[in-house]
Design a protein around this motif. Sequence first.
Motif, PDB file in Angstrom:
ATOM      1  N   TRP A 123       0.262  -3.982  -9.266  1.00 47.78           N
ATOM      2  CA  TRP A 123       0.796  -3.819  -7.426  1.00 47.78           C
ATOM      3  C   TRP A 123       0.385  -5.608  -7.048  1.00 47.78           C
ATOM      4  O   TRP A 123       0.146  -6.263  -7.538  1.00 47.78           O
ATOM      5  CB  TRP A 123       0.280  -3.688  -6.273  1.00 47.78           C
ATOM      6  CG  TRP A 123      -1.303  -3.058  -6.324  1.00 47.78           C
ATOM      7  CD1 TRP A 123      -2.535  -3.087  -6.814  1.00 47.78           C
ATOM      8  CD2 TRP A 123      -1.750  -4.320  -6.216  1.00 47.78           C
ATOM      9  NE1 TRP A 123      -3.817  -2.715  -6.578  1.00 47.78           N
ATOM     10  CE2 TRP A 123      -3.873  -3.988  -5.580  1.00 47.78           C
ATOM     11  CE3 TRP A 123      -1.806  -4.887  -5.000  1.00 47.78           C
ATOM     12  CZ2 TRP A 123      -4.309  -4.823  -5.475  1.00 47.78           C
ATOM     13  CZ3 TRP A 123      -3.037  -5.786  -3.729  1.00 47.78           C
ATOM     14  CH2 TRP A 123      -3.856  -5.767  -4.672  1.00 47.78           C
ATOM     15  N   ARG A 124       1.722  -5.538  -6.187  1.00 48.46           N
ATOM     16  CA  ARG A 124       1.239  -6.766  -5.422  1.00 48.46           C
ATOM     17  C   ARG A 124       1.710  -7.134  -3.856  1.00 48.46           C
ATOM     18  O   ARG A 124       2.612  -5.699  -3.560  1.00 48.46           O
ATOM     19  CB  ARG A 124       2.089  -8.310  -6.194  1.00 48.46           C
ATOM     20  CG  ARG A 124       3.747  -7.990  -5.768  1.00 48.46           C
ATOM     21  CD  ARG A 124       4.608  -9.004  -7.031  1.00 48.46           C
ATOM     22  NE  ARG A 124       5.702  -9.235  -6.561  1.00 48.46           N
ATOM     23  CZ  ARG A 124       6.750  -9.512  -5.968  1.00 48.46           C
ATOM     24  NH1 ARG A 124       6.502 -10.496  -4.993  1.00 48.46           N
ATOM     25  NH2 ARG A 124       8.087  -8.780  -6.630  1.00 48.46           N
ATOM     26  N   ILE A 125       1.279  -7.515  -2.653  1.00 49.00           N
ATOM     27  CA  ILE A 125       1.703  -7.728  -1.783  1.00 49.00           C
ATOM     28  C   ILE A 125       2.147  -8.643  -1.083  1.00 49.00           C
ATOM     29  O   ILE A 125       1.826  -9.992  -1.537  1.00 49.00           O
ATOM     30  CB  ILE A 125       0.744  -6.755  -0.984  1.00 49.00           C
ATOM     31  CG1 ILE A 125      -0.964  -7.414  -0.864  1.00 49.00           C
ATOM     32  CG2 ILE A 125       0.250  -5.137  -0.932  1.00 49.00           C
ATOM     33  CD1 ILE A 125      -2.056  -7.299  -0.009  1.00 49.00           C
ATOM     34  N   ASP A 173       3.125   3.402   2.569  1.00 50.61           N
ATOM     35  CA  ASP A 173       3.503   2.254   3.030  1.00 50.61           C
ATOM     36  C   ASP A 173       3.114   2.115   4.899  1.00 50.61           C
ATOM     37  O   ASP A 173       2.439   3.096   4.861  1.00 50.61           O
ATOM     38  CB  ASP A 173       5.475   2.985   3.539  1.00 50.61           C
ATOM     39  CG  ASP A 173       5.800   2.092   4.412  1.00 50.61           C
ATOM     40  OD1 ASP A 173       5.999   0.036   4.529  1.00 50.61           O
ATOM     41  OD2 ASP A 173       6.180   2.604   5.394  1.00 50.61           O
ATOM     42  N   THR A 232       9.721  -0.545  -5.003  1.00 49.41           N
ATOM     43  CA  THR A 232       9.619  -1.726  -4.302  1.00 49.41           C
ATOM     44  C   THR A 232      10.087  -0.438  -2.590  1.00 49.41           C
ATOM     45  O   THR A 232      10.967   0.146  -2.689  1.00 49.41           O
ATOM     46  CB  THR A 232      10.906  -1.900  -4.029  1.00 49.41           C
ATOM     47  OG1 THR A 232      10.765  -3.006  -5.275  1.00 49.41           O
ATOM     48  CG2 THR A 232      10.977  -3.753  -3.004  1.00 49.41           C
ATOM     49  N   SER A 274      -1.237  -1.254   1.919  1.00 40.76           N
ATOM     50  CA  SER A 274      -1.269  -0.519   1.550  1.00 40.76           C
ATOM     51  C   SER A 274      -2.078   0.691   0.468  1.00 40.76           C
ATOM     52  O   SER A 274      -3.761   0.762   1.421  1.00 40.76           O
ATOM     53  CB  SER A 274      -0.440  -0.514   0.333  1.00 40.76           C
ATOM     54  OG  SER A 274       0.265   0.733  -0.237  1.00 40.76           O
ATOM     55  N   ILE A 312       6.348  -3.558  -0.263  1.00 43.69           N
ATOM     56  CA  ILE A 312       5.048  -3.748  -1.120  1.00 43.69           C
ATOM     57  C   ILE A 312       6.227  -3.284  -2.270  1.00 43.69           C
ATOM     58  O   ILE A 312       7.037  -2.542  -2.850  1.00 43.69           O
ATOM     59  CB  ILE A 312       4.294  -2.453  -0.771  1.00 43.69           C
ATOM     60  CG1 ILE A 312       2.993  -2.202  -1.677  1.00 43.69           C
ATOM     61  CG2 ILE A 312       4.510  -1.289  -1.137  1.00 43.69           C
ATOM     62  CD1 ILE A 312       2.017  -1.429  -1.234  1.00 43.69           C
ATOM     63  N   TRP A 313       5.412  -3.892  -4.173  1.00 36.57           N
ATOM     64  CA  TRP A 313       5.749  -3.975  -4.963  1.00 36.57           C
ATOM     65  C   TRP A 313       4.721  -3.066  -5.962  1.00 36.57           C
ATOM     66  O   TRP A 313       3.805  -3.503  -6.057  1.00 36.57           O
ATOM     67  CB  TRP A 313       6.072  -5.389  -5.037  1.00 36.57           C
ATOM     68  CG  TRP A 313       7.183  -5.322  -4.888  1.00 36.57           C
ATOM     69  CD1 TRP A 313       8.500  -5.681  -4.684  1.00 36.57           C
ATOM     70  CD2 TRP A 313       6.939  -6.280  -3.658  1.00 36.57           C
ATOM     71  NE1 TRP A 313       9.473  -6.463  -3.573  1.00 36.57           N
ATOM     72  CE2 TRP A 313       7.977  -6.822  -3.650  1.00 36.57           C
ATOM     73  CE3 TRP A 313       5.639  -7.105  -2.945  1.00 36.57           C
ATOM     74  CZ2 TRP A 313       7.644  -7.958  -1.751  1.00 36.57           C
ATOM     75  CZ3 TRP A 313       6.238  -7.873  -2.444  1.00 36.57           C
ATOM     76  CH2 TRP A 313       6.837  -8.522  -1.287  1.00 36.57           C
ATOM     77  N   ALA A 351       0.028  -7.707   4.720  1.00 41.04           N
ATOM     78  CA  ALA A 351       0.869  -6.241   4.286  1.00 41.04           C
ATOM     79  C   ALA A 351      -0.621  -5.517   4.350  1.00 41.04           C
ATOM     80  O   ALA A 351      -1.897  -5.696   4.660  1.00 41.04           O
ATOM     81  CB  ALA A 351       1.204  -6.622   2.941  1.00 41.04           C
TER      82      ALA A 351
END
Length: 262
Positions: free
Chosen positions: A104-106, A247, A71, A112, A252-253, A110
Amino acid sequence: MLKFLKVAILILAITACKNQTNKKEETAIPEPEKEELEWIYLFDGSSLEGWRGYGMDSLPPGWTIRDSILTFDTELGLEQDYTGGKDIIYGAEEFDNFELYLEWRIPEGANSGIFYHVKEGYDGPPVVAPEYQIIDDENYGNIHDLTGYNSQFGAEHPELLQDWQKTGADYAMHTADESQKNLNPVGEWNSSKIVFTPEKVEHWLNGKKLLEFVPWSEEWNAKKASGKWDNAPDYGKYKTGYIALQDHSSPIWFRNIKIKKL
């Protein structure tokens, strides 16, 4: 009668051999399990071993593990007096030809990305390494002013997110096939895959191939020389390097980050 017995014995022998072969097949290791053993986990949800900031010996503030997920926490990142870059690399090993998979998820707005063949000693990964773009396609242009940035590239509608800036694109080089894109809404998980060989590079999103190109080809060099990278002489030239995550000062994950050498 004797001839009949010989035929019967032969049939029984053949049947026994077939049954034995079937038993061996039933007890063999399934192919998916063999394939799973080839993956190298860069992040398995329990450790940040191998990860550090670009050009750094440690992780920049903000990057942490939460609920087994890699994260970037913006609030955590602001708690320290830090002005350096926040892109991170898996610095334990360089890779040349590979298949990289991650999820991933945002949040809304976002931005990235995923870099490969990263080398250090530059201002950051973008000027040297190709990028699989991750961004909020739907909302980014409504939240951020893109006009000034996109105008320098001659965009017809600079206020809009350009095709080469959208999720799945080979950033500023190759665009994703929108007819194959199934991008989940912000806040939901997506899966991405990059396959790299000298013969072909592929970008995948949620099980669908979005694009492919031949690296270092005549077409590739023409694209590099005519757009964003014409003043970045080392962009994309390296044939091996680190994997990096970008970043852009938004949460973000990432999870289930793994790579297979080809």
